[in-house]
Design a protein around this motif. Structure first.
Motif, PDB file in Angstrom:
ATOM      1  N   ARG A 199       0.839  -1.201   0.000  1.00 46.97           N
ATOM      2  CA  ARG A 199       0.000   0.000   0.000  1.00 46.97           C
ATOM      3  C   ARG A 199       0.873   1.251   0.000  1.00 46.97           C
ATOM      4  NH1 ARG A 199      -4.959  -0.543   0.894  1.00 46.97           N
ATOM      5  NH2 ARG A 199      -5.068   1.656   1.389  1.00 46.97           N
ATOM      6  N   PRO A 238      -7.577   7.528  -2.317  1.00 47.78           N
ATOM      7  CA  PRO A 238      -8.184   6.617  -1.332  1.00 47.78           C
ATOM      8  C   PRO A 238      -7.277   5.437  -0.966  1.00 47.78           C
ATOM      9  CG  PRO A 238      -9.291   6.459  -3.459  1.00 47.78           C
ATOM     10  CD  PRO A 238      -8.303   7.574  -3.587  1.00 47.78           C
ATOM     11  N   GLU A 239      -6.259   5.163  -1.778  1.00 48.18           N
ATOM     12  CA  GLU A 239      -5.368   4.031  -1.467  1.00 48.18           C
ATOM     13  C   GLU A 239      -4.259   4.408  -0.487  1.00 48.18           C
ATOM     14  OE1 GLU A 239      -5.806   5.623  -4.316  1.00 48.18           O
ATOM     15  OE2 GLU A 239      -4.207   5.235  -5.790  1.00 48.18           O
ATOM     16  N   VAL A 240      -4.299   5.630   0.030  1.00 44.55           N
ATOM     17  CA  VAL A 240      -3.262   6.063   0.976  1.00 44.55           C
ATOM     18  C   VAL A 240      -3.747   5.873   2.417  1.00 44.55           C
ATOM     19  CG1 VAL A 240      -1.931   8.041   1.802  1.00 44.55           C
ATOM     20  CG2 VAL A 240      -2.321   7.727  -0.650  1.00 44.55           C
ATOM     21  N   THR A 241      -2.901   5.305   3.267  1.00 46.38           N
ATOM     22  CA  THR A 241      -3.200   5.179   4.695  1.00 46.38           C
ATOM     23  C   THR A 241      -2.286   6.127   5.466  1.00 46.38           C
ATOM     24  OG1 THR A 241      -3.672   2.840   4.319  1.00 46.38           O
ATOM     25  CG2 THR A 241      -3.421   3.550   6.606  1.00 46.38           C
ATOM     26  N   PHE A 287       0.002   8.253  12.326  1.00 50.02           N
ATOM     27  CA  PHE A 287       0.741   9.201  13.165  1.00 50.02           C
ATOM     28  C   PHE A 287       1.334   8.430  14.344  1.00 50.02           C
ATOM     29  CE2 PHE A 287       1.448  12.528  16.271  1.00 50.02           C
ATOM     30  CZ  PHE A 287       1.782  13.641  15.511  1.00 50.02           C
ATOM     31  N   LEU A 321      -8.002  13.952  13.483  1.00 51.72           N
ATOM     32  CA  LEU A 321      -8.931  13.619  12.395  1.00 51.72           C
ATOM     33  C   LEU A 321      -8.236  13.471  11.037  1.00 51.72           C
ATOM     34  CD1 LEU A 321     -11.890  15.941  13.471  1.00 51.72           C
ATOM     35  CD2 LEU A 321     -11.536  13.537  14.030  1.00 51.72           C
ATOM     36  N   TYR A 334      -5.684  11.446  10.478  1.00 55.75           N
ATOM     37  CA  TYR A 334      -4.979  10.157  10.393  1.00 55.75           C
ATOM     38  C   TYR A 334      -5.952   8.986  10.551  1.00 55.75           C
ATOM     39  CZ  TYR A 334      -1.493  13.642  11.108  1.00 55.75           C
ATOM     40  OH  TYR A 334      -0.749  14.792  10.971  1.00 55.75           O
ATOM     41  N   HIS A 335      -5.641   7.875   9.906  1.00 47.78           N
ATOM     42  CA  HIS A 335      -6.469   6.682  10.036  1.00 47.78           C
ATOM     43  C   HIS A 335      -6.109   5.895  11.294  1.00 47.78           C
ATOM     44  CE1 HIS A 335      -6.418   7.488   5.578  1.00 47.78           C
ATOM     45  NE2 HIS A 335      -7.686   7.588   5.898  1.00 47.78           N
ATOM     46  N   LEU A 336      -4.871   6.056  11.730  1.00 49.81           N
ATOM     47  CA  LEU A 336      -4.384   5.309  12.893  1.00 49.81           C
ATOM     48  C   LEU A 336      -3.293   6.125  13.582  1.00 49.81           C
ATOM     49  CD1 LEU A 336      -4.385   2.464  14.356  1.00 49.81           C
ATOM     50  CD2 LEU A 336      -2.486   1.864  12.844  1.00 49.81           C
ATOM     51  N   THR A 337      -3.416   6.264  14.900  1.00 47.68           N
ATOM     52  CA  THR A 337      -2.404   6.966  15.695  1.00 47.68           C
ATOM     53  C   THR A 337      -1.985   6.065  16.840  1.00 47.68           C
ATOM     54  OG1 THR A 337      -3.446   9.080  15.214  1.00 47.68           O
ATOM     55  CG2 THR A 337      -1.964   9.032  17.078  1.00 47.68           C
ATOM     56  N   PHE A 370      -3.498  -3.524  11.084  1.00 49.01           N
ATOM     57  CA  PHE A 370      -4.456  -2.512  10.599  1.00 49.01           C
ATOM     58  C   PHE A 370      -4.459  -2.467   9.071  1.00 49.01           C
ATOM     59  CE2 PHE A 370      -5.607   1.917   9.505  1.00 49.01           C
ATOM     60  CZ  PHE A 370      -6.782   2.071  10.224  1.00 49.01           C
ATOM     61  N   ARG A 390      -6.147  -5.316   7.298  1.00 50.77           N
ATOM     62  CA  ARG A 390      -7.603  -5.357   7.422  1.00 50.77           C
ATOM     63  C   ARG A 390      -8.309  -4.337   6.533  1.00 50.77           C
ATOM     64  NH1 ARG A 390      -9.580  -8.366  11.729  1.00 50.77           N
ATOM     65  NH2 ARG A 390      -7.921  -9.439  12.850  1.00 50.77           N
ATOM     66  N   ARG A 391      -7.538  -3.465   5.874  1.00 50.18           N
ATOM     67  CA  ARG A 391      -8.140  -2.517   4.935  1.00 50.18           C
ATOM     68  C   ARG A 391      -8.526  -3.291   3.674  1.00 50.18           C
ATOM     69  NH1 ARG A 391     -10.783   2.251   3.713  1.00 50.18           N
ATOM     70  NH2 ARG A 391      -9.907   3.222   1.873  1.00 50.18           N
ATOM     71  N   LYS A 392      -9.795  -3.145   3.275  1.00 45.83           N
ATOM     72  CA  LYS A 392     -10.315  -4.001   2.204  1.00 45.83           C
ATOM     73  C   LYS A 392      -9.835  -3.612   0.799  1.00 45.83           C
ATOM     74  CE  LYS A 392     -12.843  -6.393   5.172  1.00 45.83           C
ATOM     75  NZ  LYS A 392     -12.261  -5.776   6.385  1.00 45.83           N
TER      76      LYS A 392
END
Lengths: 204, 204
Positions: free
Chosen positions: A4, A119-122, A125, A175, A177-180, A198, A201-203
């Motif tokens: 990713r 949308p393919e960016v995660t 932080f 807000l 970041y997808h995960l901190t 994490f 698990r992203r589809k």
């Protein structure tokens, strides 16, 4: 590991860079930290020194500067921008190009903001408590013990200014970041494992 | 699942409450959401309505109010506090007591701040993008579609005021949590799995 595009933002001394490097290795994708600076220098002609130190020099809002230099009478145009702001525009171009090339891990450099429409960016932080950051700064980065906390705060401040200057957003806003994660809470190795869990698990 | 004390803070419509409930079930520990309000009412004598609606009424800084009513001439004391602030003090006592009783999951109510000195507490923040929050608010909480975004923003604002009023901290500050997740990015079930993975990896 699923491949990713991952951006990592981090507080100084939280181990975010090392986490990014290990993550890129596990995913088998390019890692952009120093390599990003090399590439911006190569493609823009700006010196590595200028690119590397831009963070410490940001003062006013870039978006405001851009609006005032591109707007109004139209005389100033892009030439009216400061060297640092031109350098940021070169950085935007290179980061977008890198992301179009495929999966990778990018540390810092406002990449979360620059790639916000993909949308393919995660966006991740990494932070840590001050005592963990001090320990890493002294033991691993060789910082002087006597003034280390002030130095860390100075770097935090510079990163905040740099990010806000160029994006108009608040650095470290939950807000964005997808995960901190607090890397000191479970340690670096386990932090990497949870990030990988994490990402797996992203589809899409 | 390892048993721990977990606090969950969340933006409205992010599914934080449901996540907390499932987490408590998986850990086999008490879940405090409505049950917390019942217990505060029982132990303090305040009405459930007052406790439940305190969030929507917070205005000024509680810490300031406390300082001015306890300090100065010493006349006012705790009696000088507003009903909402007295209610918060009762909440502090009950949350501390609950935490001393053992592992549990507590949603909201400034529990992350109230238990900040306990190293066995893990603080989690759950957020989500607005379109996910709107969907959940309409489909699951039955909110009116026409004004839902404004209503969500109003609740965010109330939670921010309530938290800042009582703690002097900024609500949703990335540095106050050990783990923050965008629940819409991987969905509720996978979010719970990642939280459990994180908790399992905590050594003590």
């Amino acid at each position: 590991m699923k491949q990713r595009i991952v951006t990592i933002s981090r507080t100084y001394g939280s181990g975010g860079r090392i986490i990014g490097q290990k993550l890129a290795e596990d995913m088998g994708v390019p890692f952009y930290d120093k390599a990003l600076i090399d590439r911006i220098a190569e493609e823009s002609g700006f010196s590595k020194d200028l690119i590397e130190n831009a963070e410490m020099k940001a003062k006013n809002s870039f978006i405001y500067t851009l609006a005032t230099s591109l707007g109004g009478s139209g005389d100033a145009g892009i030439e009216g921008l400061s060297l640092n702001d031109k350098c940021f525009l070169a950085q935007v171009n290179v980061i977008r190009k890198i992301a179009e090339e495929g999966p990778c891990v990018i540390v810092g450099r406002c990449a979360d903001y620059i790639l916000r429409d993909m949308p393919e960016v995660t966006n991740i932080f990494v932070c840590a408590e001050m005592h963990n950051r001090i320990q890493r700064a002294v033991e691993e980065y060789g910082m002087d013990k006597t003034n280390v906390e002030n130095e860390i705060k100075k770097i935090d401040k510079a990163r905040t200014n740099y990010y806000t200057h160029h994006t108009g957003r608040k650095w470290g806003d939950i807000l964005n970041y997808h995960l901190t994660l607090d890397s000191g809470y479970i340690g670096l190795e386990d932090t990497i494992a949870v990030i990988e869990e994490f990402l797996e698990r992203r589809k899409y």
